[in-house]
Scaffold this motif. Sequence first.
Motif, PDB file in Angstrom:
ATOM      1  N   GLU A 171     -13.295  -2.225  49.962  1.00  0.00           N
ATOM      2  CA  GLU A 171     -12.850  -0.884  49.550  1.00  0.00           C
ATOM      3  C   GLU A 171     -13.914   0.189  49.762  1.00  0.00           C
ATOM      4  OE1 GLU A 171     -13.737  -3.336  45.752  1.00  0.00           O
ATOM      5  OE2 GLU A 171     -12.760  -3.632  47.715  1.00  0.00           O
ATOM      6  N   ASP A 172     -15.157  -0.228  50.077  1.00  0.00           N
ATOM      7  CA  ASP A 172     -16.221   0.751  50.329  1.00  0.00           C
ATOM      8  C   ASP A 172     -16.189   1.272  51.768  1.00  0.00           C
ATOM      9  OD1 ASP A 172     -17.283   0.432  47.741  1.00  0.00           O
ATOM     10  OD2 ASP A 172     -18.402  -1.356  48.370  1.00  0.00           O
ATOM     11  N   LEU A 173     -15.345   0.686  52.577  1.00  0.00           N
ATOM     12  CA  LEU A 173     -15.356   0.985  54.017  1.00  0.00           C
ATOM     13  C   LEU A 173     -14.049   1.600  54.485  1.00  0.00           C
ATOM     14  CD1 LEU A 173     -16.841  -2.454  55.123  1.00  0.00           C
ATOM     15  CD2 LEU A 173     -18.121  -0.346  54.725  1.00  0.00           C
ATOM     16  N   VAL A 174     -14.128   2.359  55.575  1.00  0.00           N
ATOM     17  CA  VAL A 174     -12.933   2.834  56.271  1.00  0.00           C
ATOM     18  C   VAL A 174     -12.622   1.789  57.335  1.00  0.00           C
ATOM     19  CG1 VAL A 174     -11.966   4.586  57.801  1.00  0.00           C
ATOM     20  CG2 VAL A 174     -13.419   5.269  55.889  1.00  0.00           C
ATOM     21  N   SER A 211     -20.243  10.665  51.217  1.00  0.00           N
ATOM     22  CA  SER A 211     -21.316   9.777  50.772  1.00  0.00           C
ATOM     23  C   SER A 211     -21.006   9.174  49.410  1.00  0.00           C
ATOM     24  CB  SER A 211     -22.642  10.539  50.702  1.00  0.00           C
ATOM     25  OG  SER A 211     -23.659   9.724  50.154  1.00  0.00           O
ATOM     26  N   ARG A 212     -21.231   7.849  49.281  1.00  0.00           N
ATOM     27  CA  ARG A 212     -21.022   7.138  48.023  1.00  0.00           C
ATOM     28  C   ARG A 212     -22.234   6.239  47.750  1.00  0.00           C
ATOM     29  NH1 ARG A 212     -17.701  10.358  48.156  1.00  0.00           N
ATOM     30  NH2 ARG A 212     -15.432  10.203  47.954  1.00  0.00           N
ATOM     31  N   LYS A 213     -22.732   6.297  46.504  1.00  0.00           N
ATOM     32  CA  LYS A 213     -23.845   5.407  46.136  1.00  0.00           C
ATOM     33  C   LYS A 213     -23.253   4.051  45.713  1.00  0.00           C
ATOM     34  CE  LYS A 213     -27.158   7.052  43.516  1.00  0.00           C
ATOM     35  NZ  LYS A 213     -27.847   7.482  42.256  1.00  0.00           N
ATOM     36  N   ILE A 214     -23.641   2.990  46.434  1.00  0.00           N
ATOM     37  CA  ILE A 214     -23.080   1.658  46.193  1.00  0.00           C
ATOM     38  C   ILE A 214     -23.963   0.825  45.264  1.00  0.00           C
ATOM     39  CG2 ILE A 214     -22.294  -0.480  47.296  1.00  0.00           C
ATOM     40  CD1 ILE A 214     -20.630   2.003  47.962  1.00  0.00           C
ATOM     41  N   ILE A 222     -28.504   2.202  48.089  1.00  0.00           N
ATOM     42  CA  ILE A 222     -27.681   2.028  49.286  1.00  0.00           C
ATOM     43  C   ILE A 222     -26.496   2.989  49.173  1.00  0.00           C
ATOM     44  CG2 ILE A 222     -26.107   0.456  50.473  1.00  0.00           C
ATOM     45  CD1 ILE A 222     -27.984  -1.815  49.865  1.00  0.00           C
ATOM     46  N   PHE A 223     -26.338   3.815  50.212  1.00  0.00           N
ATOM     47  CA  PHE A 223     -25.230   4.772  50.290  1.00  0.00           C
ATOM     48  C   PHE A 223     -24.336   4.399  51.464  1.00  0.00           C
ATOM     49  CE2 PHE A 223     -28.514   7.098  48.087  1.00  0.00           C
ATOM     50  CZ  PHE A 223     -27.843   7.930  47.192  1.00  0.00           C
ATOM     51  N   THR A 224     -23.068   4.786  51.364  1.00  0.00           N
ATOM     52  CA  THR A 224     -22.183   4.713  52.532  1.00  0.00           C
ATOM     53  C   THR A 224     -21.832   6.139  52.929  1.00  0.00           C
ATOM     54  OG1 THR A 224     -20.222   4.567  51.109  1.00  0.00           O
ATOM     55  CG2 THR A 224     -21.155   2.489  51.913  1.00  0.00           C
ATOM     56  N   VAL A 225     -21.521   6.297  54.200  1.00  0.00           N
ATOM     57  CA  VAL A 225     -21.115   7.608  54.706  1.00  0.00           C
ATOM     58  C   VAL A 225     -20.090   7.383  55.813  1.00  0.00           C
ATOM     59  CG1 VAL A 225     -23.021   7.689  56.379  1.00  0.00           C
ATOM     60  CG2 VAL A 225     -21.925   9.820  55.640  1.00  0.00           C
ATOM     61  N   THR A 226     -19.090   8.237  55.878  1.00  0.00           N
ATOM     62  CA  THR A 226     -18.021   8.085  56.862  1.00  0.00           C
ATOM     63  C   THR A 226     -18.154   9.166  57.935  1.00  0.00           C
ATOM     64  OG1 THR A 226     -16.547   7.195  55.165  1.00  0.00           O
ATOM     65  CG2 THR A 226     -15.508   8.000  57.181  1.00  0.00           C
TER      66      THR A 226
END
Length: 379
Positions: A171-174, A211-214, A222-226
Amino acid sequence: MTEFWLVSVPLDKNSSQSVEKLKRSASKAHLASSFRFPIPELKVGTLDTLLAVSDDLSRLDMFAESVMRRTAQCMAEVVEQSDKLLENALANGVDLASYVTRFQWDRAKYPTALPLKGLTEIISRQVSQVEAELKTRNAAYCNVKSSLQGFERKAEGSLQTRVLTDIIKREDLVLDSEYLTTLVVVVARTSYKLWEQTYESLSEFVVPRSSRKILEEQEGAIFTVTLFKKAVGEFKANAMKKKFTVREFSLEEAERQKQEMGRLIVDKKEQYGTFVRWLKVNFSEVFVAWIHLKALRVFVESVLRYGLPVSFQVILLQPDRKGVKKLRELLSSLFTHLDPAAAASKPDLGLDIPGVTTAQQEYFSYICYTININLVDPS
């Protein structure tokens, strides 16, 4: 003390009186405890056979002890608790000292109707089989354990190197997008503000406010970014300039690793139970075989030294740690008449076998073989 002396002297009036005096003196002075050690009547054969078997038994004695100690060491390593070793290292269901002090020849395993060479060959095959299987089973268990430890080490590293299998969720990913993708970025704690201010400008194709802090730890987060797939290269290059680390991540690979780790955990658990049971059974087998070898050596050496017809008596001594020297002096004084030249103490050279102490064995006027059942420190 976990050391025993297996002593043999002739079965004559003089020696019998000396044995009784030995028991009384050793007990009164607290030098040693004494026990019976019955050895059955075995087939003697020819002098040449006795000499050949004597050499074979000497080598096999050290080999069996080596395999016994390696099996015990392996058991200690697998159980991973040294205090559990003595609970598991039993001989025919009893502790080692009890087995030695209550020794009875196992006629079912080692028929006394067989010649000495036949008995030696039975024990040799038995010990060799355990050694070969120990190598195979230990290698298989260590391989699974090592692979699992490899995964565990990777899961405990820094954010820069740690596997992300249990950190990044689906769910953290596109996913399943023709144009968009998600990147995983490591940001130092001191750079949080810089990241929030600049990540959208690292490429014009970054999705705003994506951006989301995981995960956050002391060193950073660790952050995610789309962003659009076509902008990945540009984003990575600009992120590097800002000292942001873009981690390579594949969900398919992460799920494969998770499945592999789960399989290894199950394999280790299954192998652990099977291997510990095998070690307990085969440690007992080899230890029992080793003590029977000691009995065989006493029998053969007694016939070679005291002659025919077979006439000797055996006493098992458990020396007190503080009384070893005085006990040797007592034995020497009582049995010097058997071989006055023994005072010269002729050495008996041993073989160099890993895991077994093979220091020069002293020659005494009486026959004496040492049984060291200390599995923790055999020195």
